[in-house]
Scaffold this motif. Structure first.
Motif, mmCIF file in Angstrom:
data_model
loop_
_atom_site.group_PDB
_atom_site.id
_atom_site.type_symbol
_atom_site.label_atom_id
_atom_site.label_comp_id
_atom_site.label_asym_id
_atom_site.label_seq_id
_atom_site.Cartn_x
_atom_site.Cartn_y
_atom_site.Cartn_z
ATOM 1 N N TYR A 1 5.884 23.108 -6.278
ATOM 2 C CA TYR A 1 6.964 23.799 -5.580
ATOM 3 C C TYR A 1 8.135 24.159 -6.503
ATOM 4 O O TYR A 1 9.118 24.759 -6.047
ATOM 5 C CB TYR A 1 7.486 22.926 -4.439
ATOM 6 N N LEU A 2 8.058 23.773 -7.771
ATOM 7 C CA LEU A 2 9.143 24.088 -8.691
ATOM 8 C C LEU A 2 9.277 25.604 -8.876
ATOM 9 O O LEU A 2 8.302 26.348 -8.737
ATOM 10 C CB LEU A 2 8.902 23.409 -10.039
ATOM 11 N N GLY A 3 10.484 26.034 -9.201
ATOM 12 C CA GLY A 3 10.719 27.468 -9.357
ATOM 13 C C GLY A 3 10.711 28.208 -8.046
ATOM 14 O O GLY A 3 10.383 29.404 -8.000
ATOM 15 N N ASN A 4 11.057 27.500 -6.962
ATOM 16 C CA ASN A 4 11.102 28.091 -5.612
ATOM 17 C C ASN A 4 9.745 28.619 -5.155
ATOM 18 O O ASN A 4 9.671 29.521 -4.303
ATOM 19 C CB ASN A 4 12.141 29.226 -5.550
ATOM 20 N N LEU B 1 0.885 -1.158 0.000
ATOM 21 C CA LEU B 1 0.000 0.000 0.000
ATOM 22 C C LEU B 1 0.923 1.208 0.000
ATOM 23 O O LEU B 1 1.508 1.561 1.031
ATOM 24 C CB LEU B 1 -0.916 0.001 1.231
ATOM 25 N N ALA B 2 1.095 1.812 -1.164
ATOM 26 C CA ALA B 2 2.095 2.861 -1.352
ATOM 27 C C ALA B 2 1.583 4.180 -0.788
ATOM 28 O O ALA B 2 0.566 4.700 -1.246
ATOM 29 C CB ALA B 2 2.422 3.006 -2.832
ATOM 30 N N TYR B 3 2.300 4.723 0.195
ATOM 31 C CA TYR B 3 1.901 6.039 0.702
ATOM 32 C C TYR B 3 2.887 7.102 0.221
ATOM 33 O O TYR B 3 3.993 6.812 -0.203
ATOM 34 C CB TYR B 3 1.721 6.034 2.212
ATOM 35 N N SER B 4 2.437 8.351 0.296
ATOM 36 C CA SER B 4 3.177 9.500 -0.244
ATOM 37 C C SER B 4 3.591 9.284 -1.697
ATOM 38 O O SER B 4 4.750 9.529 -2.070
ATOM 39 C CB SER B 4 4.413 9.814 0.620
ATOM 40 N N PRO B 5 2.680 8.838 -2.559
ATOM 41 C CA PRO B 5 3.042 8.602 -3.962
ATOM 42 C C PRO B 5 3.390 9.888 -4.706
ATOM 43 O O PRO B 5 4.018 9.831 -5.761
ATOM 44 C CB PRO B 5 1.790 7.937 -4.541
ATOM 45 N N LEU B 6 2.996 11.046 -4.149
ATOM 46 C CA LEU B 6 3.381 12.328 -4.735
ATOM 47 C C LEU B 6 4.407 13.062 -3.872
ATOM 48 O O LEU B 6 4.647 14.268 -4.062
ATOM 49 C CB LEU B 6 2.153 13.215 -4.963
ATOM 50 N N GLY B 7 4.997 12.353 -2.905
ATOM 51 C CA GLY B 7 6.058 12.955 -2.097
ATOM 52 C C GLY B 7 5.644 14.241 -1.416
ATOM 53 O O GLY B 7 6.282 15.287 -1.610
ATOM 54 N N PHE B 8 4.578 14.159 -0.588
ATOM 55 C CA PHE B 8 4.057 15.335 0.114
ATOM 56 C C PHE B 8 3.668 16.443 -0.862
ATOM 57 O O PHE B 8 3.764 17.629 -0.543
ATOM 58 C CB PHE B 8 5.066 15.880 1.126
ATOM 59 N N GLY B 9 3.246 16.067 -2.070
ATOM 60 C CA GLY B 9 2.815 17.043 -3.061
ATOM 61 C C GLY B 9 3.924 17.595 -3.934
ATOM 62 O O GLY B 9 3.661 18.329 -4.892
ATOM 63 N N VAL B 10 5.180 17.224 -3.636
ATOM 64 C CA VAL B 10 6.299 17.723 -4.426
ATOM 65 C C VAL B 10 6.159 17.286 -5.884
ATOM 66 O O VAL B 10 6.425 18.061 -6.819
ATOM 67 C CB VAL B 10 7.638 17.232 -3.834
ATOM 68 N N SER C 1 -0.201 25.322 1.277
ATOM 69 C CA SER C 1 0.374 24.017 0.939
ATOM 70 C C SER C 1 1.022 23.401 2.178
ATOM 71 O O SER C 1 1.315 24.085 3.163
ATOM 72 C CB SER C 1 1.407 24.164 -0.170
ATOM 73 N N ARG C 2 1.278 22.106 2.108
ATOM 74 C CA ARG C 2 1.816 21.409 3.272
ATOM 75 C C ARG C 2 3.171 21.965 3.695
ATOM 76 O O ARG C 2 3.439 22.170 4.884
ATOM 77 C CB ARG C 2 1.925 19.909 3.002
ATOM 78 N N ILE D 1 -3.734 7.809 -2.264
ATOM 79 C CA ILE D 1 -3.689 9.216 -2.641
ATOM 80 C C ILE D 1 -4.234 10.063 -1.498
ATOM 81 O O ILE D 1 -5.015 9.599 -0.666
ATOM 82 C CB ILE D 1 -4.486 9.477 -3.928
ATOM 83 N N GLY D 2 -3.815 11.308 -1.477
ATOM 84 C CA GLY D 2 -4.345 12.258 -0.510
ATOM 85 C C GLY D 2 -4.461 13.618 -1.175
ATOM 86 O O GLY D 2 -3.643 13.962 -2.027
ATOM 87 N N ALA D 3 -5.457 14.372 -0.814
ATOM 88 C CA ALA D 3 -5.667 15.678 -1.451
ATOM 89 C C ALA D 3 -6.295 16.626 -0.437
ATOM 90 O O ALA D 3 -7.019 16.198 0.461
ATOM 91 C CB ALA D 3 -6.573 15.538 -2.665
ATOM 92 N N THR D 4 -6.003 17.909 -0.606
ATOM 93 C CA THR D 4 -6.657 18.913 0.229
ATOM 94 C C THR D 4 -7.696 19.709 -0.539
ATOM 95 O O THR D 4 -8.435 20.486 0.053
ATOM 96 C CB THR D 4 -5.619 19.884 0.835
ATOM 97 N N SER D 5 -7.761 19.516 -1.852
ATOM 98 C CA SER D 5 -8.788 20.192 -2.660
ATOM 99 C C SER D 5 -9.457 19.184 -3.566
ATOM 100 O O SER D 5 -8.875 18.146 -3.907
ATOM 101 C CB SER D 5 -8.163 21.312 -3.506
ATOM 102 N N MET D 6 -10.658 19.492 -3.996
ATOM 103 C CA MET D 6 -11.371 18.598 -4.897
ATOM 104 C C MET D 6 -10.680 18.515 -6.248
ATOM 105 O O MET D 6 -10.676 17.463 -6.886
ATOM 106 C CB MET D 6 -12.814 19.066 -5.062
#
Length: 346
Positions: A245-248, A231-240, A254-255, A307-312
């Protein structure tokens, strides 16, 4: 939606598993209910939670996430249509407000009874040990230091005996482990092989993403040969791996903006790898998030992609990754990047 059986069972679960750890902190109860409504309508029948949630853990929000789910079950009557997973918290400084006695019989029984009450149900389909009692390398620790004292005595047999009794009582159906190592996984499996009355662990919930494929090194062979599903958790690496978060950039709310110490996936090398994955996705008209999730969905040892999300909007994009099939060119590109920057996040 794509479905498969939990290993060694006839329980059919959706490949996409709905993670819940933001509900009660970053998300309100109403938002959690909206997410469950939508996910359920899309064919997601597998929900994962824990007595520790929401994250970050805090005494003022103790086990609120389970209560939110329980209220949804009461409102919708959908309990028997959902495969429900929860977890007992291990010993740690950040969880001592829950309990300090580890996986003793009393602790496990108390934890299960508490979860059942909050979840407004009389059974949990999959009950997991959230992390090991012993000191080992989990939660972002790349290497194992055997010189760290932990005063742990091997109690795996006793833990499985307690879980067996709870299975016999009908309070839980199956058991799993989480944040485990190859050694710990095999200890649990061998114990149930030698002692046939003990329950077999059927799943392991560990981190797995384009930024952390360490599961492939020591665990994937165990998963395939022993049929213990990841059961793979953090498949998006905390949203990274959404690319936000690209481009600083540091989006408000956001988390990483809210919890800057959650930097496990945002090292310089992780960001460099993410940039390369972003460019690969763009070159093939894919969103980075969907490419990252579709890769997880395609792995043969993955039972569920949590998966986890904070918005629809995030939730809709994440669930629709199940409809994305990655071409050979994309998979080759992923491997080329992985060979350049392997596992930048521990």
């Amino acid at each position: 939606m794509i479905y498969s059986n939990l290993p060694h069972t006839d329980i059919e679960v959706s490949k996409i598993c709905l993670g819940t750890m933001t509900w009660g902190n970053q998300n309100t109860e109403a938002e959690g209910h909206e997410q469950m409504d939508y996910a359920f309508d899309q064919g997601v029948n597998f929900f994962d939670t824990a007595e520790l949630y929401p994250i970050p853990p805090h005494p003022d929000r103790k086990s609120v996430t389970e209560k939110i789910i329980g209220n949804w079950f009461k409102k919708t009557g959908n309990r028997d249509n959902v495969i429900l997973a929860s977890k007992i918290a291990g010993k740690a400084e950040f969880s001592k407000f829950i309990r300090t006695s580890g996986f003793s019989k009393e602790s496990i029984v108390t934890a299960v009874d508490g979860s059942l009450e909050r979840l407004r149900t009389d059974y949990i389909d999959l009950y997991q040990l959230h992390w090991p009692e012993r000191n080992t390398n989990y939660f972002g620790q790349r290497g194992y230091n055997h010189n760290t004292p932990d005063h742990w005595e091997d109690n795996i047999h006793q833990v499985l005996e307690t879980l067996r009794d709870l299975v016999r009582e009908g309070k839980i159906r199956h058991v799993g482990i989480s944040n485990e190592t190859p050694w710990g996984t095999m200890r649990f499996l061998e114990e149930s092989k030698v002692h046939a009355s003990l329950p077999r662990c059927i799943t392991i919930q560990n981190p797995y993403s384009l930024l952390n494929r360490l599961f492939e090194i020591g665990m994937s062979e165990i998963a395939m040969r022993e049929q213990i599903g990841l059961l793979a958790y953090s498949p998006l690496g905390f949203g990274v791996l959404s690319g936000k978060y690209l481009g600083n950039r540091l989006p408000e709310g956001s988390r990483l903006a809210l919890f800057p110490n959650y930097s496990r996936y945002s090292s310089k090398m992780s960001i460099a790898a993410t940039q390369k994955y972003y460019e690969l996705a763009r070159a093939h008209d894919l969103s980075l998030a969907q490419m990252a999730l579709a890769f997880i969905n395609s792995r043969p040892f993955v039972t569920g992609n949590i998966i986890g999300a904070t918005s629809m909007k995030q939730l809709q994009e994440n669930i629709s990754s199940i409809d994305v099939t990655l071409s050979d060119d994309v998979l080759t590109g992923i491997e080329e990047i992985y060979n350049q920057i392997p596992n930048p996040a521990p």
